[in-house]
Enzyme design. Structure first.
Site, PDB file in Angstrom:
ATOM      1  N   ASP A 185      35.452  55.523 -46.794  1.00 20.33           N
ATOM      2  CA  ASP A 185      36.063  55.874 -45.518  1.00 20.33           C
ATOM      3  C   ASP A 185      35.774  57.364 -45.309  1.00 20.33           C
ATOM      4  OD1 ASP A 185      37.390  55.980 -43.157  1.00 20.33           O
ATOM      5  OD2 ASP A 185      39.237  55.088 -43.885  1.00 20.33           O
TER       6      ASP A 185
HETATM    7  C1  BGC Z   1      39.134  55.533 -40.377  1.00 13.81           C
HETATM    8  C2  BGC Z   1      38.124  54.401 -40.430  1.00 13.81           C
HETATM    9  C3  BGC Z   1      37.009  54.669 -39.463  1.00 13.81           C
HETATM   10  C4  BGC Z   1      36.390  56.024 -39.783  1.00 13.81           C
HETATM   11  C5  BGC Z   1      35.232  56.383 -38.887  1.00 13.81           C
HETATM   12  C6  BGC Z   1      38.499  56.904 -40.496  1.00 13.81           C
HETATM   13  O1  BGC Z   1      39.400  57.902 -40.155  1.00 13.81           O
HETATM   14  O2  BGC Z   1      40.096  55.362 -41.390  1.00 13.81           O
HETATM   15  O3  BGC Z   1      38.749  53.186 -40.146  1.00 13.81           O
HETATM   16  O4  BGC Z   1      36.065  53.654 -39.514  1.00 13.81           O
HETATM   17  O5  BGC Z   1      37.382  57.016 -39.649  1.00 13.81           O
HETATM   18  O6  BGC Z   1      35.656  56.658 -37.604  1.00 13.81           O
END
Ligand code: BGC
Length: 778
Positions: free
Chosen positions: A274
């Protein structure tokens, strides 16, 4: 200058490709391509280029970030080896990219489809697959290679800020719906990313929180949905979560990402972090976290150093590189798909309008209040949210859509008369409230954060009497928003004073004149209903139904479609009734402040670590096993029509149980029914068993009045096992099992019995608790 160096790179790569002296991805063997890579190129490939600070050729990185503006990240291109950058973008309710671009008069809007919770509430895997197909088509046509969805963490507690993106408190519903979504997206040739793997059930301190969970609860509850989705849909990627699991970061956890995910479940794709997740890039590489997103200079340096110093064997890096190349080779961009930037938004608006109706849940419908009687023409529309409708949640789950149809607009589109003076009053009030809230919530992150809802207007007795006289029925919409970064506060679980007073006074005035009141819940997660549900005549949960919301709701109110959604989670009487509430961050701001001010860092419960003491007793598994009253049970939902269940049958053949039942539409409307199969295991072994567990479900097609259909459900023998931590095995205790066919977890229509033999299937002994923890027992 940057542009020139990029073109030079391109020319070199073309020349290379022509004389074929350097292996090319897709033309030569992957091993040869990897052998030709420098250490630096390999390290670039395992780190994203999403943030400008990433080390590397800034012209190359700059150009990848412009591929699809607003996308969350890209991989690193190596033109000399024929390796393009591929683009990764969110998210669960539709594609999230920028809708406008500098110096470009075209627009790049995406369709905001219903939130994940609504998709799960349909219990309709074919429908979710179709929605996935449409979302995937937008990704494909906008040049995106991997959609960062679906999100399927368990809705452990009603207050988790991202529950709206997630599906259910039950792992089977989560896994099956996620699998359908993945199949739909990937049918377009676009990849998906199952997220957030795993146990990311709270937003509070999500990057530092240690989720302490027993191996049994992990296997049966928190990992089960991922296991189902991996095995039934082969997602191209999995996204590791931010949190620690039993003391180890998910993204640095080899037992999770390699032993379990790949060796036990057979996952063949790539794992990405993530965004900014984890700390130790070498541990992430070793764990099998193939790509670090969005990519930081420190990570680059750490890995290069690691290989040079021998801390990281280059074969590990090569393995991860290979998985990324395998992802790239499958991508539309590698296949040179000529994307149009013009997906069929018109058709998708019809898909979202229709599909949203199927996840709406009718909680109450006294005396056939709904569908609205044909004589009803004038509607008194109360609640700010009726005018300021909520399409979805905030953060990475948001979608940059062209419009949102409010309930007001939906009703008008269908020909209803809505009082204009009431509308004007509300619009003025909302504008001033929004102005106030915008001032309160300014700051760098504010555009990602949930905006506070306007305070409700409490109508005066005189004003109400006038409204009542002019209208045939009252609709009251109650709204809630939530999103990434923060959990919801206790105060938003209940109706606040103004909401309650509004509802009470509307009901009093309209009921005095024999007119009905309908509550519309435009929410992203569970709220309290027990204290007020007796007031209105009907209650319809419409969730956050996407950009066509007002039209979808009106389709249901009018009776164009009968509601057929059922709750994928329990609505408890009180928040404190939920077993996890004792161990969930509840308004912990003060604790965090104290911690941050203290000289010595002390661990704060539910912030720095969270003990999953309720163990396997999540949602209905708790309420049903402990005989607790709830406001609306798991699996519940009414229809405009009625269904009768007859002729239940159970047979076993080759390790598969087949359960069938005849479902007849005995009412007056066309409708669909969700049939649920629970299994109740004998409580005679050493393991505590939940009172019942969902093992299969199916939804009928549209049944006309008097029409009957035979619904068939299957369960594999292995699905009856519980996870025995001492034996590190899935174990079936022998004895008499009950197969319960139900319309909800608390509306069981028939019970079938069967003797089942013992069975044991060994697993790896992994993901153990590192601390002692007293878990809930029956
Ligand atoms: C989130 C993810 C997301 C990623 C990219 C993170 O803050 O937890 O779910 O895919 O950002 O935007």
């Amino acid at each position: 200058m940057k542009r020139i160096s990029f073109y030079i790179l391109l020319i070199i790569s073309t020349l290379n490709a022509c004389n074929h002296s350097v292996p090319q991805l897709g033309k030569d063997s992957m091993d040869d391509v990897i052998k030709s890579m420098t250490l630096e190129e390999k390290v670039h490939l395992v780190i994203g280029t999403g943030m400008a600070e990433t080390s590397g050729d800034s012209a190359v990185i700059g150009s990848t970030q412009k591929l699809v503006p607003g996308a969350a990240g890209t991989t690193y291109p190596i033109p000399r080896l024929g390796i393009p950058a591929i683009v990764l973008a969110d998210g669960p309710a539709g594609l999230r990219i920028d809708s406008i671009r500098d110096g470009d008069s075209s627009t790049y809007y995406c369709t905001h489809f219903p939130i994940g919770t609504l998709l799960a509430s349909t219990w309709n895997q074919e429908l979710v697959e179709e929605i996935g197909q449409s979302i995937g088509n937008e990704a494909l046509e906008y040049g995106v290679d991997v959609l960062l969805a679906p999100a399927l963490n368990i809705q452990r507690n009603p207050l988790c800020g991202r529950n709206f993106e997630y599906y259910s408190e039950d792992p089977l519903v989560s896994g099956k719906i996620a699998a359908a979504y993945v199949r739909g997206i990937q049918r377009n040739g676009v990849g998906t990313s199952l997220k957030h793997f795993a146990v990311n059930n709270q937003e509070t301190n999500r990057m530092e929180n240690d989720a302490r969970v027993t191996p049994r609860a992990l296997r049966e509850i928190y990992l089960k949905g991922f296991e189902i989705a991996v095995k039934e849909s082969s997602p191209r990627t999995v996204m590791s979560s931010y949190n620690y699991i039993n003391g180890v970061y998910a993204s640095e956890n080899k037992e999770l990402l390699s032993t379990l995910l790949r060796d036990e479940w057979g996952f063949k794709g790539a794992v990405m972090t993530d965004w900014f997740g984890g700390k130790d890039a070498i541990a992430q590489m070793l764990a099998g976290n193939d790509i670090l997103q969005p990519g930081k200079v420190e990570q680059y340096n750490m890995i290069v150093e690691g290989v040079k110093s021998g801390k990281l064997d280059v074969s590990v890096l090569d393995r991860n590189v290979k998985r990324i190349l395998e992802l790239i080779i499958e991508s539309p961009r590698f296949k040179e798909y000529n994307y149009s930037n013009k997906p069929d938004l018109k058709t998708h608006s019809i898909v979202t309008r229709q599909s949203a109706t199927e996840g709406m849940i009718l909680l109450k419908n006294d005396n056939g209040t709904l569908p609205l009687d044909e004589n009803i023409k004038n509607i008194a529309l109360f609640g700010c949210t009726s005018y300021d409708f909520i399409a979805g949640g905030t953060g990475s789950g948001n979608v940059n859509r062209a419009y949102t149809v409010s309930l007001l607009d939906g009703l008008k589109n269908a020909g209803y008369e809505v009082d204009e003076s009431l509308k004007a009053t509300y619009e003025e009030h909302i504008a001033s409230e929004n102005k106030k809230n915008a001032l309160d919530s300014s700051g760098a992150f504010s555009r990602f954060m949930p905006v506070p809802r306007p305070t409700e207007l409490v109508p005066s007795a005189g004003g109400l009497a006038g409204q009542m006289a002019k209208s045939d029925v009252a609709l009251v919409t109650l709204g809630r928003t939530s999103g990434e970064f923060v959990d919801r506060e206790i105060s938003v679980f209940k109706l606040n004073k103004e909401e309650y007073e509004m509802l009470q006074s509307v009901c009093k005035t309209f009921h005095a004149a024999g007119k009905k009141v309908i509550v519309i819940l435009n929410i992203g997660g569970v709220i309290e209903t027990a204290s007020w549900k007796n007031l209105p005549d009907a209650i319809l949960i419409v969730w956050q139904p996407g950009q066509e919301g007002g039209n979808s709701v009106t389709d249901v109110l009018k009776g164009n479609v009968s509601p057929s959604g059922k709750l994928p989670m329990t609505f408890p009487d009180n928040l404190t009734d939920v077993a996890s509430s004792a161990n969930f961050p509840m308004d912990v701001k003060a604790d965090i402040d104290v911690r941050n001010k203290a000289d010595k860092r002390t661990s704060v419960k539910n912030v720095d670590y969270t003990q999953y003491e309720e163990d396997i007793f999540v949602g209905y598994r708790y309420f049903d096993s402990f005989g607790k009253q709830v406001s609306y049970p798991f699996g519940y939902g009414l229809s405009y029509t009625a269904f009768e269940y007859t002729n239940p049958k159970l047979k076993i053949d080759n390790g598969v149980y087949t359960i069938s039942v005849d479902v007849k539409n005995t009412g007056k409307f066309v409708g669909k029914e969700v049939v649920q199969l629970y299994v109740s295991a004998p409580n005679n072994g050493k393991m505590d068993k939940p009172e019942k567990e969902l093992k299969a479900f199916a939804k009928t097609g549209e049944l006309k009045p008097n029409e009957t259909v035979t619904v068939t459900l299957t369960v594999n023998v292995g699905d009856l096992a519980s996870y025995d931590e001492e034996a590190s095995a899935w174990v079936i205790d022998p004895g008499n099992y009950k197969f319960l066919i139900g319309a909800s977890s608390r509306d069981i229509k028939s019970v079938l019995h069967l003797d089942v033999d013992a069975k044991i299937e060994k697993t790896r002994d992994i993901l153990k608790l590192k601390t002692t923890m007293a878990t809930l027992k029956k």
